[in-house]
Write a protein that holds these residues in place. Sequence first.
Motif, PDB file in Angstrom:
ATOM      1  N   ARG A 132       0.824  -1.211   0.000  1.00 18.82           N
ATOM      2  CA  ARG A 132       0.000   0.000   0.000  1.00 18.82           C
ATOM      3  C   ARG A 132       0.860   1.264   0.000  1.00 18.82           C
ATOM      4  N   GLY A 133       2.102   1.155   0.488  1.00 14.51           N
ATOM      5  CA  GLY A 133       2.954   2.331   0.590  1.00 14.51           C
ATOM      6  C   GLY A 133       3.843   2.570  -0.606  1.00 14.51           C
ATOM      7  N   ILE A 134       3.962   1.590  -1.513  1.00 12.55           N
ATOM      8  CA  ILE A 134       4.938   1.749  -2.602  1.00 12.55           C
ATOM      9  C   ILE A 134       4.306   2.095  -3.942  1.00 12.55           C
ATOM     10  N   ILE A 135       2.989   1.994  -4.058  1.00  7.51           N
ATOM     11  CA  ILE A 135       2.326   2.323  -5.316  1.00  7.51           C
ATOM     12  C   ILE A 135       2.054   3.823  -5.354  1.00  7.51           C
ATOM     13  N   MET A 136       2.732   4.507  -6.244  1.00  9.01           N
ATOM     14  CA  MET A 136       2.602   5.957  -6.333  1.00  9.01           C
ATOM     15  C   MET A 136       1.234   6.344  -6.852  1.00  9.01           C
ATOM     16  N   GLY A 137       0.759   7.506  -6.383  1.00  5.88           N
ATOM     17  CA  GLY A 137      -0.505   8.013  -6.863  1.00  5.88           C
ATOM     18  C   GLY A 137      -1.158   8.934  -5.859  1.00  5.88           C
ATOM     19  N   PRO A 138      -2.309   9.521  -6.211  1.00  3.59           N
ATOM     20  CA  PRO A 138      -2.982  10.453  -5.310  1.00  3.59           C
ATOM     21  C   PRO A 138      -3.389   9.847  -3.977  1.00  3.59           C
ATOM     22  N   ARG A 139      -3.568   8.520  -3.925  1.00  4.16           N
ATOM     23  CA  ARG A 139      -3.969   7.883  -2.671  1.00  4.16           C
ATOM     24  C   ARG A 139      -2.801   7.694  -1.710  1.00  4.16           C
ATOM     25  N   ASN A 140      -1.586   7.763  -2.207  1.00  3.40           N
ATOM     26  CA  ASN A 140      -0.412   7.409  -1.402  1.00  3.40           C
ATOM     27  C   ASN A 140       0.043   8.603  -0.571  1.00  3.40           C
ATOM     28  N   TYR A 141       0.019   8.439   0.745  1.00  6.69           N
ATOM     29  CA  TYR A 141       0.444   9.506   1.654  1.00  6.69           C
ATOM     30  C   TYR A 141       1.821   9.234   2.247  1.00  6.69           C
ATOM     31  N   LEU A 142       2.503   8.187   1.766  1.00 10.12           N
ATOM     32  CA  LEU A 142       3.808   7.817   2.314  1.00 10.12           C
ATOM     33  C   LEU A 142       4.965   8.045   1.347  1.00 10.12           C
ATOM     34  N   ALA A 143       4.725   7.780   0.077  1.00 11.88           N
ATOM     35  CA  ALA A 143       5.836   7.686  -0.869  1.00 11.88           C
ATOM     36  C   ALA A 143       6.605   8.993  -1.014  1.00 11.88           C
ATOM     37  N   ALA A 144       5.909  10.116  -1.020  1.00 13.03           N
ATOM     38  CA  ALA A 144       6.610  11.401  -1.186  1.00 13.03           C
ATOM     39  C   ALA A 144       7.571  11.650  -0.030  1.00 13.03           C
ATOM     40  N   ALA A 145       7.113  11.375   1.184  1.00  9.55           N
ATOM     41  CA  ALA A 145       7.989  11.563   2.344  1.00  9.55           C
ATOM     42  C   ALA A 145       9.170  10.596   2.300  1.00  9.55           C
ATOM     43  N   TYR A 146       8.913   9.372   1.900  1.00  8.32           N
ATOM     44  CA  TYR A 146       9.975   8.361   1.813  1.00  8.32           C
ATOM     45  C   TYR A 146      11.016   8.775   0.773  1.00  8.32           C
ATOM     46  N   GLN A 147      10.538   9.257  -0.355  1.00  3.52           N
ATOM     47  CA  GLN A 147      11.431   9.646  -1.435  1.00  3.52           C
ATOM     48  C   GLN A 147      12.254  10.875  -1.078  1.00  3.52           C
ATOM     49  N   ALA A 148      11.650  11.803  -0.339  1.00  6.27           N
ATOM     50  CA  ALA A 148      12.318  13.068  -0.013  1.00  6.27           C
ATOM     51  C   ALA A 148      13.169  12.988   1.242  1.00  6.27           C
ATOM     52  N   LEU A 149      13.129  11.869   1.951  1.00 10.27           N
ATOM     53  CA  LEU A 149      13.827  11.748   3.230  1.00 10.27           C
ATOM     54  C   LEU A 149      15.300  12.167   3.178  1.00 10.27           C
ATOM     55  N   PRO A 150      16.062  11.770   2.143  1.00  8.33           N
ATOM     56  CA  PRO A 150      17.482  12.155   2.138  1.00  8.33           C
ATOM     57  C   PRO A 150      17.724  13.647   2.153  1.00  8.33           C
ATOM     58  N   VAL A 151      16.738  14.431   1.733  1.00  3.64           N
ATOM     59  CA  VAL A 151      16.919  15.888   1.754  1.00  3.64           C
ATOM     60  C   VAL A 151      17.167  16.356   3.184  1.00  3.64           C
ATOM     61  N   ALA A 152      16.323  15.902   4.113  1.00  7.47           N
ATOM     62  CA  ALA A 152      16.473  16.318   5.514  1.00  7.47           C
ATOM     63  C   ALA A 152      17.758  15.765   6.122  1.00  7.47           C
ATOM     64  N   ILE A 153      18.163  14.581   5.684  1.00  9.73           N
ATOM     65  CA  ILE A 153      19.378  13.964   6.225  1.00  9.73           C
ATOM     66  C   ILE A 153      20.622  14.751   5.838  1.00  9.73           C
ATOM     67  N   THR A 154      20.619  15.344   4.648  1.00  5.81           N
ATOM     68  CA  THR A 154      21.837  15.995   4.144  1.00  5.81           C
ATOM     69  C   THR A 154      21.825  17.504   4.271  1.00  5.81           C
ATOM     70  N   VAL A 155      20.638  18.125   4.389  1.00  6.49           N
ATOM     71  CA  VAL A 155      20.590  19.586   4.388  1.00  6.49           C
ATOM     72  C   VAL A 155      21.266  20.147   5.638  1.00  6.49           C
ATOM     73  N   GLU A 156      21.889  21.305   5.485  1.00  9.85           N
ATOM     74  CA  GLU A 156      22.622  21.982   6.560  1.00  9.85           C
ATOM     75  C   GLU A 156      23.718  21.098   7.153  1.00  9.85           C
ATOM     76  N   GLY A 157      24.344  20.307   6.301  1.00  7.74           N
ATOM     77  CA  GLY A 157      25.431  19.437   6.737  1.00  7.74           C
ATOM     78  C   GLY A 157      24.987  18.001   6.837  1.00  7.74           C
ATOM     79  N   ALA A 158      25.709  17.097   6.173  1.00  7.41           N
ATOM     80  CA  ALA A 158      25.357  15.684   6.202  1.00  7.41           C
ATOM     81  C   ALA A 158      25.365  15.164   7.637  1.00  7.41           C
ATOM     82  N   ASN A 159      24.450  14.247   7.933  1.00  2.00           N
ATOM     83  CA  ASN A 159      24.323  13.738   9.289  1.00  2.00           C
ATOM     84  C   ASN A 159      25.607  13.093   9.803  1.00  2.00           C
ATOM     85  N   ILE A 160      26.320  12.421   8.922  1.00  2.00           N
ATOM     86  CA  ILE A 160      27.582  11.792   9.336  1.00  2.00           C
ATOM     87  C   ILE A 160      28.527  12.840   9.909  1.00  2.00           C
ATOM     88  N   MET A 161      28.635  13.961   9.235  1.00  4.56           N
ATOM     89  CA  MET A 161      29.537  15.018   9.691  1.00  4.56           C
ATOM     90  C   MET A 161      28.995  15.694  10.951  1.00  4.56           C
TER      91      MET A 161
END
Length: 832
Positions: A478-507
């Motif tokens: 239910r979470g991997i099929i893209m479309g207007p019904r999916n409320y998870l996929a966009a957040a899952y796809q965009a997650l690396p943005v928050a991880i790397t913005v303002e300095g990568a988490n590793i650093m």
Amino acid sequence: MTAVIVALVLVGLYWTLLYRGVSLPVFTGVTVAVVAALWAVGVLGPIGVAVVAVLIGVPLAIFNIVPLRRALMTKRLYGVFRKILPEMGPTEKEALEAGDVWWEAEMFRGRPDWKQLHDFQLTKLTAEEQSFLDNETEQLCAMIDDWQVNFELKDLPEDVWDYIRSNGFFAMLIPKEHGGLGFSAYGQSCVVAKIATRSLTAAVTVMVPNSLGPGELLTHYGTKEQQEKWLPGLASGKELPCFALTGVEVGSDATKMPDTGIVCKRTVDGEEVLGLSLNFNKRYITLAPVATMMGLAFKLKDPDGLLGDPETVDYGITCALLATDTPGVKIGRRHFPGATFMNGPIQGEDVFVPIDSIIGGPDKAGKGWRMLVECLSAGRGISLPALSTATGKGMYGITAAYSRIRRQFGTEIGNFEGVQEGLGVIGGYAYILENVRNLTASGVDHCTPSVVTAMIKYHATEMMRTIINHSMDIHSGRGIIMGPRNYLAAAYQALPVAITVEGANIMTRSLMVFGQGAIRCHPYVYSEMEAAHNPDFNAGLQEFDRLLFSHIGYSINRAVRGFTLGITGARLAKSPVNNAMSDYYRHLERFSAALAFCADLSMGTLGGALKLKESTSARLGDVLSHLYMASATLKGFEVNGGTDEDKVHATWALEYHLHEIENAFHEFVRNYPIKAVRPVLKLIALPSGRRFSGPTDSQNAALCDMMLNMKLDTPFGKRMSYDLYIGRGENDPTGRLMTAFEKLQEVDSFYSEFLRGVKHGEIEGETVETQLQDAVSKQLLSADQADQIREYDRLRYDVLLTDDFSKEYLANPLSEQARRAEGRPADLRIAS
């Protein structure tokens, strides 16, 4: 026997003195009194007194007579320290000094003043902020179709852009006197969080101008003329800002930027103008493709001494403001990150701007790095925790609701222990994030905490990563099929943005949290470094002597406290409360003392090499981070009255934090670079091994039970959802889910009986409809109850459906014919 008793009494006495951290004069006075008493009662004779005087009295005399101590001991140590201490460049010094230390310093120093935490007032939304959250923000969220944004337009629609501009979403931090909203950091956090539960693209678009951007830099550092020129346009939305910092080969190490600004003179409109020739190549710049003005970070050079100081050529990092249509600026192309917010590169070749384009004017030449570090610190404390908390609380409700609606093997999937393992983590992390976000944003409203915002950026976004992964696992297909019904996929796809913005988490984890925290939070280290760099040797020696012996006493006290509290299970620590959280306060104080000593011993034995032992410093940083986050949970528990829901969630969170603290200490000791030091570290940090194993299955099940049955109209439900956007209606991705969940709660009592009857053969039929008819005929359900179950079953089935599309629509989602065939709105207005 008498000798044994005397020895035990003396051990107890001196252990108490060291545990309490008495001053050197008091310690010396007690020692003199003890020797006198032992001589008076005959335990010590003349020879014994003489031996004690030589072995103990002489060292104590040297320690207490400051000129003698300084001449015999400190002078030599000071000379060595000055030689081995690396030079601190101006950029590094500015980074260390930027921002403030706050509550995290109390957790670092081994003896937290809980009264300070309890007395601290969390920021509350003003009536104006609450209205903006309930009205303008609610309206903005309702306007957004996230599938349209991410797949069809790959941008926000034009009407959404216009609404954001005209309603002040870019002006939350700008003071009212310049036309802005003048919101608190907490108010901004709530607005960003609510938008994020609808659209990450919209949330990032709003949050960037309100964190690291020209608006904040102008507000804090701009000249009156600059503020009057730019801030009204930013507040009204006429100007769209971006800030150009990161370059092609410059990521976390922004100080190595190759971009330059050369002070020179040019003839403009027939007049000679003093200005800057800028050359730069930037990337990852949010809002760049649509920005009308930009902030720019570069290295300022003045080879001809035009700024008035012929001795200075390299001024260092400087910030300037300029219009994006300035000749020589190349802007407009887009990157395509995981979320479709506007982001792109900016280049400039021989871009000339007047000298007063420097933010703060020429007097701020070379001061840009400190400006950036302080503004980044504030931004980390607002925007990224807001995104993470929005995700956590959103997934809390959504995944719990889905876990009740979705049934497999004849039962709700939320009842499976395997599902509850992930579901409990979602609930526990969401509760942690909400309390951490509230405390940190409130801190930003009072000061500019630098260390705490770095640690929260790392841990909040990592928790968000875990939350989304568990949510995807529970939703499965239910979470991997893209479309207007999916409320998870966009957040899952965009997650690396928050991880790397303002300095990568590793650093962030390995270099910033402890690297900056150990020096800024420690009561003596930074002052000792300053004393060592004092060009006046004698003045520096006097200050170093005072600091050094205070530091030694501090370190001994923390060692004794850490060991004592460790072997006694923290029973000797004092708790400021008498409730279910009391023991957790005590254990946090115990680990705080252990951290203080371990940090001291690490700096003492590794010295400058600690900076290169990133895993070692990162583990100490993890301890500090979890101490801070645990204290935020305790603060939230006290503020919110300790409801039954809070007790279950807080217990889960604190068991988790203590487990992570012990694991961090365990790995720190096990891998410490100097093997001979490991036993000492273990003796203080984990004298009896690890005691905390994390939340138990029963604690996790109790939390999951509350999640699966939570109602939004309860005090706890309101607190966990007040800044979330919950769509309404069966055509909304979250609306259809929550409508079905609310209907399930209405029919739950008799629906459960209906399912039980079907399972045991009391109700017959191959379909739900025939089963309902049979149940009514057998008077196991009333006609009204059957109708309600029919309605719920329709909603339930609709929730489980996924989207499918024609190949024509997928190939060209903007085709009017294909859109009509898919039932999508044909009128699309693409933002310019």
